[in-house]
Scaffold this motif. Structure first.
Motif, PDB file in Angstrom:
ATOM      1  N   ARG A   1       0.802  -0.981   0.001  1.00 45.53           N
ATOM      2  CA  ARG A   1       0.052   0.023   0.101  1.00 45.53           C
ATOM      3  C   ARG A   1       0.721   1.234  -0.123  1.00 45.53           C
ATOM      4  NH1 ARG A   1      -5.029  -1.302   4.474  1.00 45.53           N
ATOM      5  NH2 ARG A   1      -5.649  -3.201   2.945  1.00 45.53           N
ATOM      6  N   ASP A   2       0.324   2.039  -0.675  1.00 49.42           N
ATOM      7  CA  ASP A   2       0.966   3.600  -0.701  1.00 49.42           C
ATOM      8  C   ASP A   2      -0.478   4.361  -0.743  1.00 49.42           C
ATOM      9  OD1 ASP A   2       2.949   5.480  -0.745  1.00 49.42           O
ATOM     10  OD2 ASP A   2       2.339   5.763  -2.825  1.00 49.42           O
ATOM     11  N   GLY A   3      -0.564   5.229   0.230  1.00 46.90           N
ATOM     12  CA  GLY A   3      -1.618   6.099   0.510  1.00 46.90           C
ATOM     13  C   GLY A   3      -3.103   5.581   0.157  1.00 46.90           C
ATOM     14  N   LYS A   4      -3.781   5.717  -0.690  1.00 47.02           N
ATOM     15  CA  LYS A   4      -5.033   5.184  -0.942  1.00 47.02           C
ATOM     16  C   LYS A   4      -5.277   4.185  -1.989  1.00 47.02           C
ATOM     17  CE  LYS A   4      -7.627   9.102   0.622  1.00 47.02           C
ATOM     18  NZ  LYS A   4      -6.822   9.908   1.564  1.00 47.02           N
ATOM     19  N   PHE A   5      -4.045   3.473  -2.329  1.00 44.97           N
ATOM     20  CA  PHE A   5      -4.024   2.529  -3.253  1.00 44.97           C
ATOM     21  C   PHE A   5      -3.338   1.233  -2.726  1.00 44.97           C
ATOM     22  CE2 PHE A   5      -3.919   5.207  -7.505  1.00 44.97           C
ATOM     23  CZ  PHE A   5      -5.339   5.038  -7.371  1.00 44.97           C
ATOM     24  N   GLU A   6      -3.904  -0.106  -2.881  1.00 47.46           N
ATOM     25  CA  GLU A   6      -3.236  -1.224  -2.774  1.00 47.46           C
ATOM     26  C   GLU A   6      -2.708  -1.779  -4.207  1.00 47.46           C
ATOM     27  OE1 GLU A   6      -4.161  -4.342   0.536  1.00 47.46           O
ATOM     28  OE2 GLU A   6      -5.013  -5.184  -1.404  1.00 47.46           O
ATOM     29  N   PHE A   7      -1.414  -1.999  -4.166  1.00 43.22           N
ATOM     30  CA  PHE A   7      -0.861  -2.357  -5.432  1.00 43.22           C
ATOM     31  C   PHE A   7      -0.603  -3.974  -5.419  1.00 43.22           C
ATOM     32  CE2 PHE A   7       0.402   2.042  -5.128  1.00 43.22           C
ATOM     33  CZ  PHE A   7       0.161   2.505  -6.568  1.00 43.22           C
ATOM     34  N   THR A   8      -0.747  -4.826  -6.410  1.00 40.13           N
ATOM     35  CA  THR A   8      -0.261  -6.308  -6.524  1.00 40.13           C
ATOM     36  C   THR A   8       0.393  -6.124  -7.652  1.00 40.13           C
ATOM     37  OG1 THR A   8      -1.863  -6.947  -5.053  1.00 40.13           O
ATOM     38  CG2 THR A   8      -0.717  -8.472  -6.297  1.00 40.13           C
ATOM     39  N   VAL A   9       1.899  -6.393  -7.819  1.00 42.29           N
ATOM     40  CA  VAL A   9       2.561  -6.805  -8.869  1.00 42.29           C
ATOM     41  C   VAL A   9       2.145  -8.178  -9.382  1.00 42.29           C
ATOM     42  CG1 VAL A   9       4.775  -7.033 -10.204  1.00 42.29           C
ATOM     43  CG2 VAL A   9       4.544  -5.209  -8.550  1.00 42.29           C
ATOM     44  N   ASN A  10       1.526  -8.414 -10.416  1.00 44.73           N
ATOM     45  CA  ASN A  10       1.153  -9.730 -11.142  1.00 44.73           C
ATOM     46  C   ASN A  10       2.289 -10.521 -11.657  1.00 44.73           C
ATOM     47  OD1 ASN A  10      -1.350  -9.389 -10.047  1.00 44.73           O
ATOM     48  ND2 ASN A  10      -1.897  -8.200 -11.582  1.00 44.73           N
ATOM     49  N   SER A  11       2.900  -9.742 -12.527  1.00 43.85           N
ATOM     50  CA  SER A  11       4.075 -10.596 -13.222  1.00 43.85           C
ATOM     51  C   SER A  11       4.972  -9.328 -13.990  1.00 43.85           C
ATOM     52  CB  SER A  11       3.627 -11.297 -14.446  1.00 43.85           C
ATOM     53  OG  SER A  11       2.825 -10.454 -15.357  1.00 43.85           O
ATOM     54  N   VAL A  12       6.099  -9.652 -14.221  1.00 49.23           N
ATOM     55  CA  VAL A  12       7.068  -8.862 -15.065  1.00 49.23           C
ATOM     56  C   VAL A  12       7.571  -9.681 -16.340  1.00 49.23           C
ATOM     57  CG1 VAL A  12       9.372  -7.213 -14.670  1.00 49.23           C
ATOM     58  CG2 VAL A  12       7.558  -7.616 -13.026  1.00 49.23           C
ATOM     59  N   GLU A  13       7.504  -9.063 -17.431  1.00 51.21           N
ATOM     60  CA  GLU A  13       7.951  -9.660 -18.551  1.00 51.21           C
ATOM     61  C   GLU A  13       8.869  -8.753 -19.455  1.00 51.21           C
ATOM     62  OE1 GLU A  13       4.890 -11.522 -21.107  1.00 51.21           O
ATOM     63  OE2 GLU A  13       3.919 -12.273 -19.142  1.00 51.21           O
ATOM     64  N   CYS A  14      10.013  -9.254 -19.479  1.00 48.71           N
ATOM     65  CA  CYS A  14      10.997  -8.040 -20.475  1.00 48.71           C
ATOM     66  C   CYS A  14      11.604  -8.985 -21.592  1.00 48.71           C
ATOM     67  CB  CYS A  14      12.239  -7.868 -19.569  1.00 48.71           C
ATOM     68  SG  CYS A  14      11.975  -6.917 -18.041  1.00 48.71           S
ATOM     69  N   GLY A  15      11.917  -8.031 -22.586  1.00 44.92           N
ATOM     70  CA  GLY A  15      12.622  -8.696 -23.673  1.00 44.92           C
ATOM     71  C   GLY A  15      11.871  -8.188 -25.148  1.00 44.92           C
TER      72      GLY A  15
ATOM     73  N   GLN B   1      14.718   1.703 -27.324  1.00 43.27           N
ATOM     74  CA  GLN B   1      15.814   1.916 -27.334  1.00 43.27           C
ATOM     75  C   GLN B   1      16.820   0.784 -26.782  1.00 43.27           C
ATOM     76  OE1 GLN B   1      16.007   5.351 -24.472  1.00 43.27           O
ATOM     77  NE2 GLN B   1      15.108   6.643 -25.965  1.00 43.27           N
ATOM     78  N   GLY B   2      16.290   0.262 -25.689  1.00 46.99           N
ATOM     79  CA  GLY B   2      16.956  -1.151 -25.336  1.00 46.99           C
ATOM     80  C   GLY B   2      15.803  -2.297 -25.623  1.00 46.99           C
ATOM     81  N   GLN B   3      15.158  -2.548 -24.368  1.00 47.48           N
ATOM     82  CA  GLN B   3      13.954  -3.644 -24.552  1.00 47.48           C
ATOM     83  C   GLN B   3      12.868  -3.196 -23.516  1.00 47.48           C
ATOM     84  OE1 GLN B   3      14.950  -7.074 -22.393  1.00 47.48           O
ATOM     85  NE2 GLN B   3      16.281  -6.207 -20.751  1.00 47.48           N
ATOM     86  N   PHE B   4      11.763  -3.479 -23.936  1.00 51.47           N
ATOM     87  CA  PHE B   4      10.579  -3.224 -23.097  1.00 51.47           C
ATOM     88  C   PHE B   4      10.481  -4.230 -21.816  1.00 51.47           C
ATOM     89  CE2 PHE B   4       9.014  -1.237 -27.307  1.00 51.47           C
ATOM     90  CZ  PHE B   4       9.256  -0.120 -26.928  1.00 51.47           C
ATOM     91  N   CYS B   5      10.141  -3.710 -20.715  1.00 52.21           N
ATOM     92  CA  CYS B   5       9.579  -4.401 -19.827  1.00 52.21           C
ATOM     93  C   CYS B   5       8.167  -4.190 -19.475  1.00 52.21           C
ATOM     94  CB  CYS B   5      10.401  -4.345 -18.429  1.00 52.21           C
ATOM     95  SG  CYS B   5      12.185  -4.881 -18.649  1.00 52.21           S
ATOM     96  N   LEU B   6       7.396  -5.067 -19.327  1.00 48.70           N
ATOM     97  CA  LEU B   6       5.765  -4.875 -19.243  1.00 48.70           C
ATOM     98  C   LEU B   6       5.589  -5.452 -17.626  1.00 48.70           C
ATOM     99  CD1 LEU B   6       6.465  -4.927 -22.341  1.00 48.70           C
ATOM    100  CD2 LEU B   6       4.015  -5.862 -22.393  1.00 48.70           C
ATOM    101  N   VAL B   7       5.021  -4.378 -16.926  1.00 51.41           N
ATOM    102  CA  VAL B   7       4.793  -4.914 -15.358  1.00 51.41           C
ATOM    103  C   VAL B   7       3.272  -4.945 -15.421  1.00 51.41           C
ATOM    104  CG1 VAL B   7       4.918  -4.342 -13.132  1.00 51.41           C
ATOM    105  CG2 VAL B   7       7.067  -3.777 -14.718  1.00 51.41           C
TER     106      VAL B   7
END
Length: 165
Positions: free
Chosen positions: A41-55, A69-75
């Motif tokens: 939690r930060d402030g009024k939001f509760e965050f959950t990172v479900n996955s991270v995919e790069c490449g 420019q390099g590679q995209f990471c999708l969070v």
């Protein structure tokens, strides 16, 4: 800027023992050692990172698209409004961190080339509701990710999720 980012909120801490949260706001929770799948939690939001995919190096199609420019990471994130009034979620308020201590901002242009259901550039989230989406980052190839810093607003203290586990 203050009106858009709800700058009237007190910054939150990254520990779960914040007993005196201001204005009935929920204390930051779950930050110490939190990883993918753990709510924080930060402030009024509760965050959950479900996955991270790069490449990925290209998003979109042949007609409308962009190249990294390099590679995209999708969070992939789930964000719930745990407050008692609407709150604006901006993808640009989130930062990816690497093992060298560098901080990467979201790539708003690349975000536009995701499928419509994946957008997380801006969402107004009502109390009790949650949204799912993806925030895109353009980082150097071979980068070693360390964490993601998630923010309720541009002026909030933020909470960091460990991406090394």
């Amino acid at each position: 800027i203050s009106a858009l980012s709800r700058g009237d909120e007190e910054p939150t801490t990254t520990t779960s023992d914040n007993a005196g949260a201001a204005d009935g706001e929920q204390p930051a929770a779950g930050a110490e050692g939190a990883g993918v799948g753990d709510p924080v939690r930060d402030g009024k939001f509760e965050f959950t990172v479900n996955s991270v995919e790069c490449g990925e190096t290209e998003l979109g199609d042949d007609i409308l698209g962009t190249t990294a420019q390099g590679q995209f990471c999708l969070v992939s994130l789930t964000v719930e409004n745990i407050g008692d009034e609407p709150q604006s979620l901006f993808g640009d308020n989130q930062y990816l961190l690497d093992s060298e201590g560098r901080k990467f901002s979201a790539d708003t242009e690349a975000q536009l080339y995701l499928d419509e259901g994946q957008l997380t550039i801006y969402e107004e989230v009502n109390p009790g509701n949650s949204v799912e989406g993806i925030v895109v980052f353009d980082v150097p190839e071979g980068v070693e990710l360390a964490g993601i810093e998630l923010h309720n607003s541009a002026l909030s203290g933020g909470v960091t999720v460990d991406l090394t586990n």
